[in-house]
Design a protein around this motif. Structure first.
Motif, PDB file in Angstrom:
ATOM      1  N   GLY A 178       0.825  -1.213   0.000  1.00 42.77           N
ATOM      2  CA  GLY A 178       0.000   0.000   0.000  1.00 42.77           C
ATOM      3  C   GLY A 178       0.854   1.256   0.000  1.00 42.77           C
ATOM      4  N   GLU A 179       1.951   1.222   0.747  1.00 41.73           N
ATOM      5  CA  GLU A 179       2.863   2.390   0.777  1.00 41.73           C
ATOM      6  C   GLU A 179       3.546   2.591  -0.570  1.00 41.73           C
ATOM      7  OE1 GLU A 179       5.603   1.795   3.976  1.00 41.73           O
ATOM      8  OE2 GLU A 179       4.017   1.938   5.478  1.00 41.73           O
ATOM      9  N   LEU A 180       3.801   1.504  -1.268  1.00 37.76           N
ATOM     10  CA  LEU A 180       4.519   1.590  -2.546  1.00 37.76           C
ATOM     11  C   LEU A 180       3.630   2.138  -3.668  1.00 37.76           C
ATOM     12  CD1 LEU A 180       7.067   0.946  -4.209  1.00 37.76           C
ATOM     13  CD2 LEU A 180       6.272  -1.428  -4.385  1.00 37.76           C
ATOM     14  N   GLN A 181       2.330   1.875  -3.569  1.00 38.77           N
ATOM     15  CA  GLN A 181       1.402   2.207  -4.673  1.00 38.77           C
ATOM     16  C   GLN A 181       1.514   3.661  -5.151  1.00 38.77           C
ATOM     17  OE1 GLN A 181      -2.427   0.721  -3.525  1.00 38.77           O
ATOM     18  NE2 GLN A 181      -3.022   0.312  -5.650  1.00 38.77           N
ATOM     19  N   PRO A 182       1.410   4.672  -4.260  1.00 41.20           N
ATOM     20  CA  PRO A 182       1.527   6.055  -4.742  1.00 41.20           C
ATOM     21  C   PRO A 182       2.906   6.376  -5.296  1.00 41.20           C
ATOM     22  CG  PRO A 182       1.299   5.990  -2.335  1.00 41.20           C
ATOM     23  CD  PRO A 182       1.070   4.606  -2.827  1.00 41.20           C
ATOM     24  N   GLN A 183       3.928   5.710  -4.771  1.00 36.45           N
ATOM     25  CA  GLN A 183       5.291   5.953  -5.295  1.00 36.45           C
ATOM     26  C   GLN A 183       5.408   5.447  -6.731  1.00 36.45           C
ATOM     27  OE1 GLN A 183       8.517   4.909  -2.554  1.00 36.45           O
ATOM     28  NE2 GLN A 183       7.004   4.677  -0.942  1.00 36.45           N
ATOM     29  N   LEU A 184       4.738   4.351  -7.030  1.00 30.90           N
ATOM     30  CA  LEU A 184       4.765   3.824  -8.401  1.00 30.90           C
ATOM     31  C   LEU A 184       4.084   4.802  -9.357  1.00 30.90           C
ATOM     32  CD1 LEU A 184       3.891   0.084  -7.639  1.00 30.90           C
ATOM     33  CD2 LEU A 184       6.095   0.976  -8.403  1.00 30.90           C
TER      34      LEU A 184
END
Ligand SMILES: NC(=O)c1ccc[n+]([C@@H]2O[C@H](COP(=O)([O-])OP(=O)(O)OC[C@H]3O[C@@H](n4cnc5c(N)ncnc54)[C@H](OP(=O)(O)O)[C@@H]3O)[C@@H](O)[C@H]2O)c1
Length: 265
Positions: free
Chosen positions: A49-55
């Motif tokens: 979930g934390e990675l999603q916006p970074q992607l």
């Protein structure tokens, strides 16, 4: 097609396994930078979930998450079917997952060998079977497996890992003969790469040998012609290339990304 445009993944959808940390996470970011739609898979919902916006910030056209356990074939089947119905098809599969625990092969239990086979070979086989129809229909498929340099030179105290990497290598080579044109399969073999996995192996080696972790890591660096440990991003770059249109005629190979540590050709 020019070389820069042949690296673009703008119309492609990638499933990256083991993407909550280390090499898998760096790979998801690299594919996002090339414009792919990226789905990440791991057990840790929070990390994905934390990675999603970074992607999305890095350039991913879309970012989705599959929370499942590659050790559990039925749960994997259910999760992938649901995801494909909602967001499929996918054109790129990066098969990557946690390495087996260390130790001598002579001491390994039958259960440890079976668990490693299930986590690595069985999950890869199930994922390919789920994703292949979409790849075939698109005329574009890239399967990239994250294995280890132990495919070429076994590593002491990683007995089960050495065994399962060789099995994965044989599995991939066999599939490279069976998959249709346009759907390639290749392996990347990381050397010493700075991730949580390597940190825990350094700690285990230090405890076994009575040295400090710093001494162990110093020995590792000395054994590599590049004289340093690799970064997950350096392995990810090789995976991203193999996933791209630029790698269309590369099929059935194992590419070491190890700073030159392997002595075998
Ligand atoms: N780092 C190195 O120097 C090196 C060298 C050679 C080979 N390798 C191999 O390359 C692979 C990746 O290495 P790494 O260093 O990036 O490892 P890592 O930092 O330990 O990351 C492993 C990833 O796999 C996921 N994972 C583990 N078990 C899983 C399961 N049962 N189901 C779904 N996801 C699972 C983890 O996420 P969750 O915990 O959230 O599920 C995590 O995202 C491993 O197989 C490793 O043995 C690494």
């Amino acid at each position: 097609m020019s070389l820069p445009s042949s690296l673009s993944l703008a119309t492609r959808h990638a499933l990256v396994c083991g993407a909550s940390a280390g090499i898998g996470r760096a790979t998801a970011m690299a594919l996002a930078e090339l414009g792919a739609r990226v789905t990440t898979l791991a057990r840790s919902q929070e990390a994905l979930g934390e990675l999603q916006p970074q992607l999305l910030r890095a350039g991913a056209a879309e970012a989705h998450v599959v929370v499942t356990d590659l050790d559990a074939p039925s749960a994997l089947d259910a999760a992938i079917t649901t995801w494909l119905d909602a967001h499929g098809p996918a054109h790129i599969l990066v098969h990557n997952t946690g390495g087996p625990p260390g130790g001598r092969l002579l001491d390994a239990t039958a259960e440890a060998l079976q668990a490693a086979f299930r986590r690595h070979v069985v999950s890869a086989q199930r994922l390919v079977q789920h994703l292949l129809p979409g790849m075939r229909a698109a005329g574009y498929g890239r399967i990239v497996n994250v294995l280890s340099t132990s495919v070429r030179e076994p590593i002491d105290h990683l007995g089960v890992s050495n065994t399962i990497r060789a099995a994965m290598s044989a599995w991939a080579k066999t599939l490279s003969r069976e998959l249709p044109p346009g759907v390639t399969i290749n392996n990347v073999l990381p050397g010493y790469t700075s991730t949580e996995r390597l940190a825990s192996l350094a700690q285990a080696t230090a405890e076994r040998s009575g040295r400090s972790r710093a001494e162990v890591e110093s020995d590792w660096r000395a054994a590599v012609p590049e004289k340093r440990l690799g970064k997950p991003e350096e392995v990810a770059a090789a995976i991203a290339f193999l996933a791209s249109p630029a790698a269309s005629y590369i099929r059935g190979v194992s590419l070491a990304v190890d700073g030159g540590r392997l002595r075998s050709i």
